[in-house]
Design a protein around this motif. Structure first.
Motif, short mmCIF file in Angstrom:
data_model
loop_
_atom_site.label_atom_id
_atom_site.label_comp_id
_atom_site.label_asym_id
_atom_site.label_seq_id
_atom_site.Cartn_x
_atom_site.Cartn_y
_atom_site.Cartn_z
N ALA A 213 115.89 47.64 103.62
CA ALA A 213 116.92 46.83 104.46
C ALA A 213 117.55 45.50 103.85
O ALA A 213 118.90 45.61 104.04
CB ALA A 213 116.25 46.30 105.86
N ALA A 214 116.73 45.09 103.33
CA ALA A 214 117.41 43.64 102.37
C ALA A 214 118.46 44.09 101.33
O ALA A 214 119.70 43.79 100.96
CB ALA A 214 116.23 42.93 102.08
N SER A 215 117.62 45.40 100.59
CA SER A 215 118.79 45.73 99.51
C SER A 215 120.02 46.44 100.16
O SER A 215 120.96 46.29 99.34
CB SER A 215 118.02 46.82 98.71
OG SER A 215 116.74 46.43 98.23
N ALA A 216 119.85 47.25 101.18
CA ALA A 216 121.24 47.78 101.80
C ALA A 216 122.04 46.67 102.34
O ALA A 216 123.30 46.91 101.93
CB ALA A 216 120.99 48.51 103.08
N ALA A 217 121.54 45.50 102.67
CA ALA A 217 122.46 44.60 103.25
C ALA A 217 123.06 43.85 102.10
O ALA A 217 124.27 43.26 102.07
CB ALA A 217 121.73 43.40 103.99
N MET A 218 122.37 43.86 101.08
CA MET A 218 122.72 43.11 99.86
C MET A 218 124.05 43.90 99.20
O MET A 218 125.25 43.12 99.00
CB MET A 218 121.83 42.94 98.74
CG MET A 218 122.18 42.62 97.38
SD MET A 218 120.72 42.14 96.01
CE MET A 218 120.69 44.21 96.12
N VAL A 219 123.84 45.10 99.02
CA VAL A 219 125.15 45.85 98.39
C VAL A 219 126.13 46.01 99.40
O VAL A 219 127.38 46.15 98.87
CB VAL A 219 124.54 47.25 98.29
CG1 VAL A 219 123.54 47.22 96.82
CG2 VAL A 219 123.93 48.11 99.26
N VAL B 49 128.61 51.77 92.53
CA VAL B 49 127.48 52.22 91.79
C VAL B 49 126.27 51.73 92.12
O VAL B 49 125.14 52.34 92.53
CB VAL B 49 127.76 51.73 90.26
CG1 VAL B 49 126.31 51.69 89.52
CG2 VAL B 49 128.83 52.48 89.41
N PRO B 50 126.24 50.36 92.67
CA PRO B 50 124.83 49.69 93.13
C PRO B 50 124.47 50.59 94.48
O PRO B 50 123.25 50.81 94.70
CB PRO B 50 125.36 48.46 93.50
CG PRO B 50 126.31 47.69 92.65
CD PRO B 50 127.20 49.25 92.50
N ALA B 51 125.50 50.88 95.26
CA ALA B 51 125.23 51.73 96.58
C ALA B 51 124.75 52.90 96.08
O ALA B 51 123.66 53.55 96.85
CB ALA B 51 126.39 51.79 97.62
#
Length: 417
Positions: A66-72, A223-225
């Protein structure tokens, strides 16, 4: 008489939830009555209260994703990916929504669990079409079917053991029904978007900036997503290909953060802050869900759910499977954080009757569907996060579609078994 008395706390919780009271208010009322009925001491009550919270906060993978998805998302990577997909599909957003739902289904089937994948895929769909009820319900249904028929899940293992067959054989037996519900989920998502259109309000200036970028610039920013999605969906497969374990939840977060710094407008400081900020919603949600679960545990301590499950034993043999499915579905609503626990209450009765593998699988799917209208199911919390809604709002959107899927499942069970 004992069962009727023990049902009172559960009835109170359900009634207050239907009256749209906060789930903690409903849980507290039901839990308090359960404590009185059961004559529980404060030490046991305190242990259940703390245990409910610690169990939920101990589920770390969805928090990381969740934190990673919010970041990207904050880096504009998800919007860039959606815009790139929109250009590739020539504006066919309904089809895009359907494909992302299928990606969710495939990821859930491979992993044997849905919530971690939902943390990544839900923001993609939300960025493309917004909070379309049919899309949210499709995500819920495909996740429920995916993790209850996956050979990698605890639920499938329990169903296979109850039927006395190999896990792989049981998964193969359930594959036609998995494919059927995946196709229905895809169709439901496409139908919903075509019927309602996109249900969100974009920042027009920001949307225009994204649309004006070249395909090359969009690809770079996306690319990150893309990397996050690939690592979440196919990380274990990639580990098998390269011969060692590289892609884990921890390395997924780190690699995604590095790509975000290198390929998006966010610098290292902003990326770090975005990662921390992204965890706040899911941590807050899981904390509240943990408190609610602790009250449900107080009700469970009365033996309420075991007594409800016992009803299946007294049903006529000709309808015992549909009855067991309905009971599993209903028990999963208040106790949706522990699908496997629900199955351990129901499956022994069917196993004693020598029912086939498919019967066990149908009960497992019914349980999974029940969890998708449960306030203590992590996948529901993940959908709430991804679509910027609240848990009860997601449950209300899911309700009629999940119940319809349940009716179809019962009809299949009656015909097949």
């Amino acid at each position: 008489m004992d069962m009727l008395i023990n049902l009172i706390p559960l009835i109170i919780v359900v009634a207050l939830l239907f009256m749209k009271k906060h789930m903690l208010v409903a849980g507290l009322a039901g839990g308090a009555v359960a404590v009185i009925i059961g004559g529980m001491n404060l030490g046991d009550v305190s242990g259940m209260f703390v245990g409910g919270i610690s169990n939920m906060l101990g589920i770390t993978v969805p928090i990381l994703y969740a934190a990673s998805a919010a970041m990207v998302s904050k880096a504009g990577s998800i919007e860039a990916l959606v815009e790139l997909s929109r250009k590739s599909l020539k504006g066919k957003i309904a089809v895009l929504a359907g494909f992302i739902v299928l990606i969710q289904g495939f990821a859930t089937y491979m992993a044997g669990m849905g919530a971690g994948n939902t943390m990544v895929t839900a923001p993609l769909v939300a960025a493309a079409v917004g909070a379309v009820p049919e899309v949210i319900a499709a995500m819920a249904i495909i996740s429920a079917v995916g993790f209850t028929t996956s050979p990698a899940s605890t639920e499938t293992i329990l169903a296979a053991e109850s039927a006395g067959v190999d896990v792989a054989a049981h998964a193969a037996n359930m594959m036609p029904y998995t494919i059927l519900f995946y196709a229905l989920a895809f169709g439901l998502a496409v139908y919903g978007v075509r019927k309602r259109g996109a249900l969100f309000t974009k920042d027009q200036s920001q949307a225009q900036q994204v649309e004006e970028k070249s395909s090359g610039a969009l690809l770079k920013q996306s690319v990150p997503a893309i990397a996050l999605l690939v690592m979440v969906v196919a990380g274990s497969k990639l580990n098998g290909v390269i011969g060692f374990t590289l892609f884990t939840p921890g390395t997924t977060v780190i690699l995604t953060a590095i790509l975000t710094v290198l390929l998006t407008p966010l610098n290292s400081e902003e990326t770090s802050e975005a990662l921390i900020d992204g965890s706040r919603f899911i941590l807050t949600t899981m904390f509240s869900v943990g408190i609610f679960l602790s009250f449900i545990n107080m009700i469970a301590a009365l033996g309420t759910f075991e007594q409800i499950a016992g009803i299946a034993q007294n049903a006529p043999e000709s309808i015992i499977l549909p009855v067991a499915m309905v009971i599993a579905f209903l028990i999963a609503i208040p106790s949706g954080a522990f699908t496997a626990g629900v199955l351990t209450l129901i499956l022994p009765t069917l196993s004693a009757l020598g029912l086939p593998s498919e019967a066990m699988g149908f009960v497992a799917i019914a349980t999974g569907l029940g969890t998708q209208i449960s306030p203590v199911q992590i996948n529901v919390a993940a959908l709430a996060k991804g679509f910027d809604s609240d848990i009860m709002g997601v449950i209300r959107m899911n309700f009629k579609y999940v119940v319809s899927a349940m009716v179809l499942l019962i009809l299949l069970a009656v015909v097949v078994v």
